[in-house]
Each structure stands twice: as structure tokens, then as C-alpha cells.
Design a protein around this motif. Structure first.
Motif, PDB file in Angstrom:
ATOM      1  N   ALA A 124       0.831  -1.205   0.000  1.00  0.00           N
ATOM      2  CA  ALA A 124       0.000   0.000   0.000  1.00  0.00           C
ATOM      3  C   ALA A 124       0.862   1.250   0.000  1.00  0.00           C
ATOM      4  N   GLY A 125       1.834   1.302   0.888  1.00  0.00           N
ATOM      5  CA  GLY A 125       2.690   2.474   0.969  1.00  0.00           C
ATOM      6  C   GLY A 125       3.475   2.713  -0.297  1.00  0.00           C
ATOM      7  N   ALA A 126       3.979   1.646  -0.902  1.00  0.00           N
ATOM      8  CA  ALA A 126       4.764   1.774  -2.129  1.00  0.00           C
ATOM      9  C   ALA A 126       3.908   2.201  -3.313  1.00  0.00           C
ATOM     10  N   SER A 127       2.590   1.968  -3.224  1.00  0.00           N
ATOM     11  CA  SER A 127       1.679   2.282  -4.336  1.00  0.00           C
ATOM     12  C   SER A 127       0.932   3.590  -4.132  1.00  0.00           C
ATOM     13  N   GLY A 128       1.203   4.302  -3.047  1.00  0.00           N
ATOM     14  CA  GLY A 128       0.566   5.592  -2.819  1.00  0.00           C
ATOM     15  C   GLY A 128      -0.718   5.550  -2.034  1.00  0.00           C
ATOM     16  N   PHE A 129      -0.976   4.433  -1.334  1.00  0.00           N
ATOM     17  CA  PHE A 129      -2.160   4.317  -0.486  1.00  0.00           C
ATOM     18  C   PHE A 129      -1.800   4.627   0.965  1.00  0.00           C
ATOM     19  N   SER A 130      -2.780   5.071   1.718  1.00  0.00           N
ATOM     20  CA  SER A 130      -2.685   5.063   3.171  1.00  0.00           C
ATOM     21  C   SER A 130      -3.561   3.929   3.677  1.00  0.00           C
ATOM     22  N   VAL A 131      -3.144   3.299   4.759  1.00  0.00           N
ATOM     23  CA  VAL A 131      -3.848   2.143   5.298  1.00  0.00           C
ATOM     24  C   VAL A 131      -4.884   2.591   6.324  1.00  0.00           C
ATOM     25  N   GLU A 132      -6.139   2.295   6.049  1.00  0.00           N
ATOM     26  CA  GLU A 132      -7.184   2.534   7.045  1.00  0.00           C
ATOM     27  C   GLU A 132      -7.429   1.296   7.893  1.00  0.00           C
ATOM     28  N   ASP A 133      -7.303   0.119   7.276  1.00  0.00           N
ATOM     29  CA  ASP A 133      -7.455  -1.124   8.034  1.00  0.00           C
ATOM     30  C   ASP A 133      -6.887  -2.273   7.212  1.00  0.00           C
ATOM     31  N   VAL A 134      -6.190  -3.180   7.879  1.00  0.00           N
ATOM     32  CA  VAL A 134      -5.759  -4.446   7.293  1.00  0.00           C
ATOM     33  C   VAL A 134      -5.874  -5.496   8.386  1.00  0.00           C
ATOM     34  N   PHE A 135      -6.547  -6.605   8.095  1.00  0.00           N
ATOM     35  CA  PHE A 135      -6.688  -7.650   9.103  1.00  0.00           C
ATOM     36  C   PHE A 135      -6.852  -9.003   8.428  1.00  0.00           C
ATOM     37  N   LEU A 136      -6.546 -10.041   9.180  1.00  0.00           N
ATOM     38  CA  LEU A 136      -6.629 -11.407   8.680  1.00  0.00           C
ATOM     39  C   LEU A 136      -7.810 -12.127   9.311  1.00  0.00           C
ATOM     40  N   VAL A 137      -8.476 -12.944   8.509  1.00  0.00           N
ATOM     41  CA  VAL A 137      -9.552 -13.805   8.999  1.00  0.00           C
ATOM     42  C   VAL A 137      -9.171 -15.242   8.655  1.00  0.00           C
ATOM     43  N   GLU A 138      -9.181 -16.090   9.670  1.00  0.00           N
ATOM     44  CA  GLU A 138      -8.819 -17.499   9.494  1.00  0.00           C
ATOM     45  C   GLU A 138     -10.023 -18.362   9.843  1.00  0.00           C
ATOM     46  N   ARG A 139     -10.396 -19.248   8.916  1.00  0.00           N
ATOM     47  CA  ARG A 139     -11.526 -20.138   9.148  1.00  0.00           C
ATOM     48  C   ARG A 139     -11.061 -21.585   9.037  1.00  0.00           C
ATOM     49  N   HIS A 140     -11.655 -22.459   9.838  1.00  0.00           N
ATOM     50  CA  HIS A 140     -11.343 -23.884   9.818  1.00  0.00           C
ATOM     51  C   HIS A 140     -12.625 -24.638   9.461  1.00  0.00           C
ATOM     52  N   HIS A 141     -12.473 -25.608   8.581  1.00  0.00           N
ATOM     53  CA  HIS A 141     -13.650 -26.342   8.111  1.00  0.00           C
ATOM     54  C   HIS A 141     -13.247 -27.779   7.795  1.00  0.00           C
ATOM     55  N   THR A 142     -13.971 -28.735   8.342  1.00  0.00           N
ATOM     56  CA  THR A 142     -13.725 -30.146   8.062  1.00  0.00           C
ATOM     57  C   THR A 142     -14.563 -30.578   6.875  1.00  0.00           C
ATOM     58  N   MET A 143     -13.903 -31.186   5.893  1.00  0.00           N
ATOM     59  CA  MET A 143     -14.607 -31.649   4.710  1.00  0.00           C
ATOM     60  C   MET A 143     -14.011 -32.971   4.243  1.00  0.00           C
ATOM     61  N   SER A 144     -14.768 -33.717   3.473  1.00  0.00           N
ATOM     62  CA  SER A 144     -14.274 -34.992   2.967  1.00  0.00           C
ATOM     63  C   SER A 144     -13.155 -34.756   1.958  1.00  0.00           C
ATOM     64  N   ALA A 145     -12.296 -35.749   1.801  1.00  0.00           N
ATOM     65  CA  ALA A 145     -11.209 -35.636   0.824  1.00  0.00           C
ATOM     66  C   ALA A 145     -11.741 -35.410  -0.593  1.00  0.00           C
ATOM     67  N   PRO A 146     -12.789 -36.126  -1.035  1.00  0.00           N
ATOM     68  CA  PRO A 146     -13.329 -35.841  -2.375  1.00  0.00           C
ATOM     69  C   PRO A 146     -13.851 -34.410  -2.507  1.00  0.00           C
ATOM     70  N   ALA A 147     -14.504 -33.896  -1.447  1.00  0.00           N
ATOM     71  CA  ALA A 147     -15.025 -32.524  -1.510  1.00  0.00           C
ATOM     72  C   ALA A 147     -13.889 -31.519  -1.596  1.00  0.00           C
ATOM     73  N   TYR A 148     -12.828 -31.745  -0.824  1.00  0.00           N
ATOM     74  CA  TYR A 148     -11.694 -30.828  -0.893  1.00  0.00           C
ATOM     75  C   TYR A 148     -11.024 -30.900  -2.259  1.00  0.00           C
ATOM     76  N   ALA A 149     -10.845 -32.107  -2.786  1.00  0.00           N
ATOM     77  CA  ALA A 149     -10.223 -32.256  -4.108  1.00  0.00           C
ATOM     78  C   ALA A 149     -11.053 -31.551  -5.175  1.00  0.00           C
ATOM     79  N   THR A 150     -12.371 -31.689  -5.080  1.00  0.00           N
ATOM     80  CA  THR A 150     -13.258 -31.015  -6.034  1.00  0.00           C
ATOM     81  C   THR A 150     -13.138 -29.504  -5.908  1.00  0.00           C
ATOM     82  N   TRP A 151     -13.118 -29.007  -4.669  1.00  0.00           N
ATOM     83  CA  TRP A 151     -12.966 -27.565  -4.411  1.00  0.00           C
ATOM     84  C   TRP A 151     -11.649 -27.057  -4.968  1.00  0.00           C
ATOM     85  N   TRP A 152     -10.576 -27.807  -4.739  1.00  0.00           N
ATOM     86  CA  TRP A 152      -9.248 -27.416  -5.210  1.00  0.00           C
ATOM     87  C   TRP A 152      -9.229 -27.313  -6.732  1.00  0.00           C
TER      88      TRP A 152
END
Length: 271
Positions: free
Chosen positions: A198-226
Motif C-alpha cells: 500500500a505504501g509503495a503504491s501511494g495508499f494510506s492504510v485505514e485497516d488491514v486484518f486477517l480472517v482465518e476459518r477452519h472447516h472439516t470436509m471430505s477428501a473428495p469434496a476438498y479435491a473437487t474444491w481445489w
């Protein structure tokens, strides 16, 4: 242009709706004063989930929504969004001039007019522009009017997300070429990296944050999603069903489960 590999827009929506819809809802609500936005630009609109959210959140805005995939745009248009408020455009954000052939400044991405937009929005698209992050953020900055705001989410880097990537890399080591196993991990960003960009591109930062989610899924469902969201194999790709079957087997078979860690870096940057 981005190579979309196997996925169809229908497969993408089916496999990714749960996570992407949540992120789209959050990104649409990042702007501190949505009632002031008259002209908005959406980078990487895909099948239109964020576009539809923006229509409800930005009561006064006309939205220009860009995507590199004609098939994704077809599905986005099928949502029946009001044409007097949304214009879908085909093009690659980093290609000079884009692809749609109208309303274009020389050197501007996909018909976008420099300095025109009050806000730029993007959900789960910026990380596909790796390694051109610096050029991407600079271009976004040029699109915004003075005081304009970028509201976006891209792949985030956390300790848990890195550990998840290492587990998947180890599990698939025997079936994927070495250059493909860690491809997505390189695209992840921390809040500090976004602030530096942001700084290198001429922006000022108003907010930056991370969101982490955990989800259990079947191997076929994950492979399909991937596979549906881009998947591995940059060359010598198998057919879609073969890719899903190969990844499923590598992850433990049809009865196995995957503990997915999904991390996103959200940002509010002001020009």
C-alpha cells in the motif's frame, strides 16, 4: 490472461459458495461510507457474488465489474442484475488496454478510466495476479479518484494456513510436479506485506486484518474444491475427473477427511 484450467462457473459456484459468499459479504461492507460511492470498479467479479452484494450495500453506485473469463461473466449476467447499475466487462486487469474495446484510456486495464472511481472492490482475485502485486496495486491506485478507497480480500498468510499448505504438499508430493505443489502458498500475504504494498503504491492504510476459518470436509469434496478453484498441475493436466480422483487418493481416499484452513487478508486502503 489467467488460465482457468478445468473449472466451469457452475462447478466453481457449487464448490466455493460457502467460503466465497462469506468473504463477499464482508468485502462489500468494508467501505466506511458506502452512501458516498457513485462509481465503483470490481476487479475479478467471477460469477457475480460480490457484485450482487455491492448493489445492496452501495445505494447510489454504478458498478463496472471486470473478469478475465467469458464463462464466469455469462453466469454473472444470468443473475439478472439491473443493467442500469452494473456493466460487466471482459478483460485481464494487467493487460494494457484490456479486452472489451470501449471506454478506454491508453494503458488502462479493461476499459477502466483513470481517476474515475470512488471505490475499487475485489474478493479472492488479487492473489491470482501474483507475482505482479506491485504493478496491480499501482494500477488500482491510478483508477481511484483522490480519497477513493480500495476494499478487498485476498489469500492470507497465517501460521495455520502455512502448516495446512505443508500438509497438503506432503500428501500430494508423489502425484504433483515439484513446481506445482507449493504454487498457491506463494500467493499468500500477511497484513504487514499488504501495508508495505500500500505504501509503495501511494495508499494510506485505514485497516488491514486477517480472517482465518477452519472447516472439516471430505477428501473428495476438498479435491473437487481445489480443482474447481484453479487447482494444481500447471502443465500436463489430467482430465477433471482424473484430477479429482488422483488428489482424493493422495489425501487418504474417499473416506478420509481434510481439516481445511482458509485464511484471507482484508484491506481498506485510501488513495
Amino acid at each position: 490472461m489467467t488460465d482457468h484450467r478445468w473449472h466451469t462457473p457452475e462447478a466453481y459456484d457449487k464448490a466455493t459458495t460457502r467460503l466465497q459468499q462469506r468473504n463477499a459479504s464482508m468485502v462489500a461492507r468494508l467501505h466506511p461510507r458506502p452512501d458516498t460511492v457513485r462509481r465503483a470498479y470490481e476487479l475479478g467479479c467471477g460469477t457475480g457474488a460480490l457484485t450482487e452484494e455491492l448493489l445492496g450495500v452501495l445505494p447510489q453506485a454504478r458498478i463496472t465489474a471486470l473478469d478475465v473469463s467469458a464463462e464466469m461473466l455469462r453466469r454473472a449476467r444470468d443473475r439478472g442484475l439491473p443493467q442500469d447499475r452494473v456493466e460487466f466487462r471482459l478483460g485481464s486487469f494487467l493487460d494494457e488496454g484490456g479486452a472489451d474495446g470501449h471506454d478506454r484510456d491508453a494503458g488502462s486495464p479493461a476499459g477502466a478510466v483513470e481517476g474515475r472511481y470512488d471505490a475499487v472492490f475485489s474478493n479472492a482475485a488479487l492473489h491470482w495476479l501474483y507475482p505482479e502485486y506491485s504493478r496491480c496495486f499501482t494500477r488500482i491506485r491510478r483508477l481511484l479518484a483522490p480519497g477513493g478507497v480500495l476494499c478487498a480480500a485476498m489469500a492470507g498468510r497465517t501460521a495455520a494456513a502455512d502448516a495446512f499448505d505443508r500438509r497438503i504438499e506432503e500428501a500430494t508430493r508423489a502425484v504433483l510436479p515439484p513446481g506445482d505443489r507449493a504454487d498457491f502458498n506463494r500467493r499468500r500475504t500477511t497484513d504487514a506485506q499488504v501495508a508495505e504494498l500500500a505504501g509503495a503504491s501511494g495508499f494510506s492504510v485505514e485497516d488491514v486484518f486477517l480472517v482465518e476459518r477452519h472447516h472439516t470436509m471430505s477428501a473428495p469434496a476438498y479435491a473437487t474444491w481445489w480443482v474447481a478453484s484453479g487447482g494444481p498441475w500447471s502443465t500436463d493436466r489430467p482430465e477433471e475427473h482424473e484430477a479429482v480422483a488422483t488428489l482424493t487418493e493422495a489425501l487418504g481416499g474417499v473416506g478420509a477427511e481434510v481439516e481445511l484452513v482458509h485464511a484471507s487478508t482484508f484491506m481498506v486502503l485510501r488513495a
